[in-house]
Write an enzyme that holds these catalytic residues in place. Structure first.
Site, PDB file in Angstrom:
ATOM      1  N   GLU A  51      -5.457   1.441  -5.328  1.00  0.00           N
ATOM      2  CA  GLU A  51      -5.237  -0.013  -5.476  1.00  0.00           C
ATOM      3  C   GLU A  51      -5.578  -0.750  -4.162  1.00  0.00           C
ATOM      4  OE1 GLU A  51      -1.030  -0.861  -5.853  1.00  0.00           O
ATOM      5  OE2 GLU A  51      -1.392  -2.854  -6.716  1.00  0.00           O
ATOM      6  N   LYS A 122      -3.739  -6.780 -12.947  1.00  0.00           N
ATOM      7  CA  LYS A 122      -2.394  -6.181 -12.928  1.00  0.00           C
ATOM      8  C   LYS A 122      -1.364  -7.157 -13.514  1.00  0.00           C
ATOM      9  CE  LYS A 122       0.715  -3.999  -9.488  1.00  0.00           C
ATOM     10  NZ  LYS A 122       0.876  -3.760  -8.029  1.00  0.00           N
ATOM     11  N   CYS A 157      -0.408   0.681 -10.452  1.00  0.00           N
ATOM     12  CA  CYS A 157       0.766   0.963  -9.636  1.00  0.00           C
ATOM     13  C   CYS A 157       2.097   0.600 -10.311  1.00  0.00           C
ATOM     14  CB  CYS A 157       0.602   0.271  -8.277  1.00  0.00           C
ATOM     15  SG  CYS A 157       1.628   1.015  -6.982  1.00  0.00           S
TER      16      CYS A 157
HETATM   17  N1  LIG Z   1       1.781  -1.570  -5.197  1.00  0.00           N
HETATM   18  C1  LIG Z   1       2.796  -1.466  -6.014  1.00  0.00           C
HETATM   19  O1  LIG Z   1       2.783  -1.941  -7.136  1.00  0.00           O
HETATM   20  C2  LIG Z   1       3.961  -0.681  -5.484  1.00  0.00           C
HETATM   21  C3  LIG Z   1       4.950  -0.246  -6.549  1.00  0.00           C
HETATM   22  C4  LIG Z   1       6.076   0.542  -5.954  1.00  0.00           C
HETATM   23  O2  LIG Z   1       6.086   0.825  -4.771  1.00  0.00           O
HETATM   24  C5  LIG Z   1       7.179   0.972  -6.818  1.00  0.00           C
HETATM   25  O3  LIG Z   1       7.171   0.660  -8.016  1.00  0.00           O
HETATM   26  O4  LIG Z   1       8.088   1.644  -6.295  1.00  0.00           O
END
Ligand SMILES: NC(=O)CCC(=O)C(=O)O
Length: 284
Positions: A51, A122, A157
């Site tokens: 990402e 996202k 993510c």
């Molecule tokens: N970049 C993100 O979406 C991080 C998500 C995360 O660190 C978590 O769900 O714990």
């Protein structure tokens, strides 16, 4: 002489391209470095990146300056490499500026022709120790497209924590879901648990590629992985930069679903609100 063992017809060579985005490196330096890294590792059918690796997920103060369109430098590099390697490139995601000026965290899948085959903005932008949810506009649509991984969905993510989104992809026929991430080392066990849980729940391949290294003082968790439709981890990267190759049998999704047909037992969504509460009474 040993008989050579040929890979099954639907065997796909997947490269997990786990890279860091150090603060000392500019976006353009990083794009050039990652392009060289990809070209130095030919032969895979599908390459997957993390990402926001080109901008750096935690470089919130640079999002506006580094935002790009789908014709920008990160996607242009992905298109060049896809054509040069004759491979699919899941470019992870970019900070995309849409025509109205809003910014999104947009995942991009590129076909060997160099054409963009899928984009996904996202949906669950992250706000815990993160400015992403202040700076970026969430997406509103999901897509499933055909790729060497089968019917392929994309999530990004934090979306891992929201099973409803995965349910929707599964309902739309996804056989594999790609998950670019910038997931901190502090929650590495959540990453491991959730990637396996989503694979088991929906009996599909999960190809999850995380960032590594340190960005703005935050240590990223690495541990990019491929989980098969029965929840087995076939490959997992370590904590540092690495290109990890793994052959997967995409036909396994159908085999697992036929052998243990859980998805067929799923009730229609409308069945759940009518279920009685623990006390046996309907909620108002
Ligand atoms: N970049 C993100 O979406 C991080 C998500 C995360 O660190 C978590 O769900 O714990």
């Amino acid at each position: 002489m040993a008989t050579p063992v040929s890979a099954p017809a639907d065997s796909v060579d997947v490269a997990l391209v786990q890279v860091a985005s150090p603060d000392s490196e500019s976006r353009d330096e990083r794009i050039a470095r990652v392009e060289a890294l990809l070209l130095a590792n030919p032969g895979a059918d599908v390459y997957v990146l993390p990402e926001l690796w080109s901008a750096g997920y935690f470089s919130f103060d640079a999002y506006d300056a580094l935002a790009e369109s789908l014709d920008g430098p990160t996607v242009a590099m992905g298109r060049r490499v896809a054509a040069a390697l004759d491979a699919w490139i899941h470019l992870g995601s970019i900070v995309e500026r849409d025509p109205s000026g809003r910014l999104h965290n947009t995942a991009v899948l590129i076909a060997p022709s160099g054409l963009v085959a899928q984009t996904y903005r996202k949906i669950h932008v992250f706000g815990y120790q993160s400015l992403e949810s202040e700076l970026l506009t969430p997406g509103e649509t999901l897509s499933v497209v055909s790729s060497p991984l089968g019917a392929t969905g994309s999530t990004t993510c934090y979306d891992l924590r929201f099973p409803g989104l995965w349910q929707e992809l599964s309902d739309r026929g996804a056989e594999a879901v790609v998950v670019p991430a910038a997931w901190p080392a502090a929650r590495r066990e959540h990453w491991r648990l959730l990637t396996q849980a989503r694979a088991v729940e929906h009996q599909l391949w999960v190809v999850a590629v995380n960032a590594c290294g340190v960005q703005r003082g935050v240590e990223l968790g690495g541990s990019s992985r491929i989980v098969d439709p029965s929840g087995r981890v076939l490959a997992e990267c370590g904590a540092d930069e690495e290109v990890l190759r793994c052959r997967i049998d995409v036909g396994l999704t159908a085999v697992v679903r036929a052998e243990f047909p859980v998805l067929g037992d799923r009730l229609d969504r409308s069945a759940y609100p009518g279920l009685s509460t623990a006390s046996g009474e309907e909620t108002a």
